[in-house]
Design a protein around this motif. Sequence first.
Motif, PDB file in Angstrom:
ATOM      1  N   VAL A 191      12.319  15.119  28.005  1.00 33.47           N
ATOM      2  CA  VAL A 191      11.622  15.723  26.873  1.00 33.47           C
ATOM      3  C   VAL A 191      10.584  16.740  27.350  1.00 33.47           C
ATOM      4  O   VAL A 191      10.444  17.818  26.767  1.00 33.47           O
ATOM      5  N   ILE A 192       9.865  16.415  28.415  1.00 35.65           N
ATOM      6  CA  ILE A 192       8.860  17.350  28.932  1.00 35.65           C
ATOM      7  C   ILE A 192       9.525  18.642  29.401  1.00 35.65           C
ATOM      8  O   ILE A 192       9.047  19.748  29.091  1.00 35.65           O
ATOM      9  N   SER A 210      12.629   5.656  23.702  1.00 33.28           N
ATOM     10  CA  SER A 210      14.039   5.498  24.042  1.00 33.28           C
ATOM     11  C   SER A 210      14.744   4.476  23.167  1.00 33.28           C
ATOM     12  O   SER A 210      15.930   4.608  22.875  1.00 33.28           O
ATOM     13  N   ASP A 211      14.024   3.437  22.772  1.00 34.63           N
ATOM     14  CA  ASP A 211      14.648   2.338  22.022  1.00 34.63           C
ATOM     15  C   ASP A 211      13.573   1.641  21.218  1.00 34.63           C
ATOM     16  O   ASP A 211      12.370   1.751  21.522  1.00 34.63           O
ATOM     17  N   TYR A 275       5.042   6.061  13.785  1.00 34.12           N
ATOM     18  CA  TYR A 275       6.027   5.994  12.706  1.00 34.12           C
ATOM     19  C   TYR A 275       5.829   7.091  11.669  1.00 34.12           C
ATOM     20  O   TYR A 275       6.771   7.458  10.956  1.00 34.12           O
ATOM     21  N   ARG A 276       4.626   7.649  11.594  1.00 38.29           N
ATOM     22  CA  ARG A 276       4.420   8.814  10.724  1.00 38.29           C
ATOM     23  C   ARG A 276       5.053  10.066  11.330  1.00 38.29           C
ATOM     24  O   ARG A 276       5.331  11.036  10.618  1.00 38.29           O
ATOM     25  N   ALA A 280      13.232  11.385  17.539  1.00 37.96           N
ATOM     26  CA  ALA A 280      14.591  10.928  17.825  1.00 37.96           C
ATOM     27  C   ALA A 280      14.537  10.123  19.115  1.00 37.96           C
ATOM     28  O   ALA A 280      13.803  10.458  20.047  1.00 37.96           O
ATOM     29  N   LEU A 281      15.290   9.029  19.168  1.00 39.67           N
ATOM     30  CA  LEU A 281      15.259   8.172  20.339  1.00 39.67           C
ATOM     31  C   LEU A 281      16.054   8.794  21.486  1.00 39.67           C
ATOM     32  O   LEU A 281      17.017   9.528  21.273  1.00 39.67           O
ATOM     33  N   GLY A 282      15.629   8.476  22.719  1.00 35.40           N
ATOM     34  CA  GLY A 282      16.251   9.029  23.910  1.00 35.40           C
ATOM     35  C   GLY A 282      17.535   8.320  24.290  1.00 35.40           C
ATOM     36  O   GLY A 282      18.091   7.511  23.530  1.00 35.40           O
TER      37      GLY A 282
END
Length: 299
Positions: A191-192, A210-211, A275-276, A280-282
């Motif tokens: 992501v970075i 990630s999860d 959560y706000r 997207a999860l990795g």
Amino acid sequence: MKIVVTGSLGHISRPLTQELIQQGHTVIVVSSKAERKPEIEALGAKAAIGTMEDMDFLSVTFQGADIVYAMEALHAGSFHNHDLDFVAANTKLGSNYKQAIEQAGVKRVVHLSSIGAHMAHGNGILAFHYQVENIIRQLPDDVSIKFMRPVGFYYNMFAFIPVIKTQGAIIQNYGGDEKEPWVSPLDIARVIAEEMERPFDGREIRYIASDEVSPNEVAAILGEAIGKPDLRWKVISDEQFLNGLLNTGMNPKTSKGLMEMNAVRRGGVLYEDYYRNQPALGHVKLKDFAKDFAKVYNA
């Protein structure tokens, strides 16, 4: 681009350096250990040997950089150093970064912050991330900053191993069936690197995960991986958890900060801003990490 990467060849900085070099960037890796230089150069990067406590060294190293990736990282054993104020020491590193970035004239910064950095208080040991973010925000308006806020690292679960072996359970002061996010350093690095290729515009925040799994699910997945399908996550009181940390010889103030950090996970308070702004999860799931966990457990 010329990119300075702090964090030596740690869990995030190594894969980040590899990714940036593959993309064709010139990468300078900051490390406090001279013996790391050959390994850094073997990756195709340049080594800058010095410490984050040395603001003058940082300023010189940052000169001419298109982007600086800044993270606070104290030496191994810091949790057990009774002469160290962990939060204050990390906050000072953030102040050094701010001064060095300004002196070097760097205009684009990616800062590794954390979940909990939105909280001014009540977040325990994570308090320094709130403080450092605010220090770095004091940079001139023409400096664009991306604050990366990863959630809890998978590899922190390695700390469960001694207790699993001696008491047959994961023992913490929070638990249950409420899901919480976890992250792999590989997804953080990805992501970075991705954000470095995107336009910089003012001050931005991105969470990285990630999860999402509950403590009870963690116990089930790790238990299955290590051949203990009956492994359970046991919840104890804050006082019991704190005393357990103190009994290991950990710095009392650091112990209290870790206990408070875990306590604010209860009821999802720590994750409200996440959560706000849910990402997207990795790619790396807990079941993937569980294979590495089993290797370490059985070593």
